[in-house]
Design an enzyme around this catalytic site. Structure first.
Site, mmCIF file in Angstrom:
data_model
loop_
_atom_site.group_PDB
_atom_site.id
_atom_site.type_symbol
_atom_site.label_atom_id
_atom_site.label_comp_id
_atom_site.label_asym_id
_atom_site.label_seq_id
_atom_site.Cartn_x
_atom_site.Cartn_y
_atom_site.Cartn_z
ATOM 1 N NE ARG A 52 -2.435 0.422 3.623
ATOM 2 C CZ ARG A 52 -1.725 0.903 4.660
ATOM 3 N NH1 ARG A 52 -1.287 2.150 4.645
ATOM 4 N NH2 ARG A 52 -1.458 0.133 5.697
ATOM 5 C CE1 TYR A 105 -18.104 11.026 -15.840
ATOM 6 C CE2 TYR A 105 -16.569 11.147 -14.006
ATOM 7 C CZ TYR A 105 -17.429 10.421 -14.806
ATOM 8 O OH TYR A 105 -17.616 9.090 -14.561
ATOM 9 C CG ASP A 178 -10.474 15.904 -15.463
ATOM 10 O OD1 ASP A 178 -9.686 15.333 -16.245
ATOM 11 O OD2 ASP A 178 -11.488 15.343 -15.003
ATOM 12 C CE LYS A 203 -12.986 7.646 -18.908
ATOM 13 N NZ LYS A 203 -12.803 7.561 -17.453
#
Length: 385
Positions: A52, A105, A178, A203
């Site tokens: 982690r 978004y 973004d 993406k």
């Protein structure tokens, strides 16, 4: 890490990707281990203790992402929304406020409004193209964070990053951009004055519709320390295989984005000549209201095209369900062309708000297939109207 003066494609291919020293393997090995042997209590090998907190494959991706965006620190997460959530909780506290675009978004708005709103984070949507309204919203709400998407999803609005940064900084706020739609190949917000860049690496960076991920990139060491602590303490990190696939995708980002952009330009031009079309939203078109700004701050116009139909909702739905090469699906940025009906898909969560998407709009993620074949596919779908 210092800013790398090399070209984009060189950074994408080589940053964080030194060959493995024992065997000379050109591709760094994929590290699956969840824990690491210590040479005595607190004596860590290379700083690795537990998966982690650190993983060599994830670290390599983070170095690659930082170089791609001209940042100094990057953080890789399990999804774009996990990246956004971790970022916001790292720098805001209950009672703080976010000013965001009024066409953000749907998932971002849902996170900020419905999840973090219950934690005490306020928000005000505003037209980012209206500088006076932006400045007034920041001042009125004493906002600490300004959230920009450019190009925006799915209305393809363009925000002048440098001006937005100037307005935010004058009021003591940080600017987040973004950069998912543009990708680091076409736009580098940190060089234009932004403080933080976020990505859904699912993406264009991943680019093959086979991995989910997110990223935050910064240049400021204090911001990096805060974000790094949340990444470690909360643990919404990308797994080794996800990091490996994202790294592989980023290496070819430049060559893919050129074809995405070329194809999208041809599709947008074709759509603009069709009588069935009410409006084409693509910043590469000279009639787009943000064309000049996009041309100044981007090196290309990207692969995303939105289109509104003169026949309204019925026409949009009919075309969405009639294509063969354009696949009706969520997401974007893969090598294959996708078509999305945002009002009922990606942006269903903002229906009934000022962020609602027109019901006659389709969002096209134009892939790297032959443009002529994509246009033929649309031609067949349009013939059904």
């Amino acid at each position: 890490m210092t800013e790398n003066p090399q070209g984009s494609n060189t950074r994408f291919v080589h940053a964080g990707q030194a060959f493995e020293p024992v065997t000379g393997a050109v591709v760094p090995p994929l590290h699956f281990s969840s824990t690491y042997a210590q040479d005595g209590i607190g004596n860590l090998r290379g700083g690795y203790e537990y998966g982690r907190g650190g993983n060599p494959t994830r670290d390599a991706l983070q170095a690659q992402l930082a170089a791609a965006e001209h940042g100094t620190h990057a953080f890789s997460f399990g999804s774009g929304l996990a990246a956004e959530d971790s970022l916001i909780r790292a720098i805001l506290r209950p009672g703080d406020h976010i000013v965001l675009g009024n066409d953000a978004y749907g998932g971002t708005f849902r996170l900020i409004d419905r999840v973090l709103g219950a934690w005490g984070i306020g928000n005000t949507p505003v037209d980012m193209g209206d500088e006076a309204a932006l400045a007034a919203a920041i001042e009125k709400n004493k906002a600490k964070l300004v959230w920009v998407e450019t190009p925006s999803n799915p209305m393809m609005k363009i925000t002048d990053i440098a001006k937005a940064a100037q307005i935010a900084h004058a009021a003591g706020a940080l600017l987040v951009v973004d950069n998912t739609f543009a990708s680091p190949f076409l736009q580098q917000p940190l060089t234009l004055g932004a403080d933080i860049v976020v990505h859904s690496t699912t993406k264009y960076i991943g680019g093959h519709s086979d991995v989910v991920g997110g990223a935050v990139i910064v240049k400021d060491s204090e911001l990096a320390e805060k974000i790094g602590f949340i990444q470690f303490a909360v643990g919404a990190v990308s797994g080794p295989m996800d990091a490996f696939l994202t790294t592989r995708g980023l290496k070819t980002l430049g060559v893919r984005m050129r074809t995405h952009s070329e194809n999208a330009a041809q599709v947008a031009a074709w759509l603009g000549e069709r009588k069935e079309v009410e409006r084409v939203l693509y910043p590469g078109l000279e009639n787009h209201p943000g064309h000049d700004i996009a041309k100044a701050q981007m090196s290309g116009f990207g692969g995303m095209v939105s289109v509104q139909f003169a026949g309204g909702e019925a026409a949009a739905r009919k075309v969405a369900e009639s294509t063969r090469l354009f696949t009706l699906a969520e997401s974007l940025g893969g090598i294959e062309s996708l078509m999305n009906y945002p009002s009922e898909m990606t942006h269903a969560s903002v229906k009934g708000t000022e962020l609602a998407v027109p019901v006659n709009l389709l969002r096209l993620s134009v892939g790297i297939e032959d443009a002529a074949d994509l246009i033929d596919d649309l031609e067949r779908a349009f013939s059904a109207l």
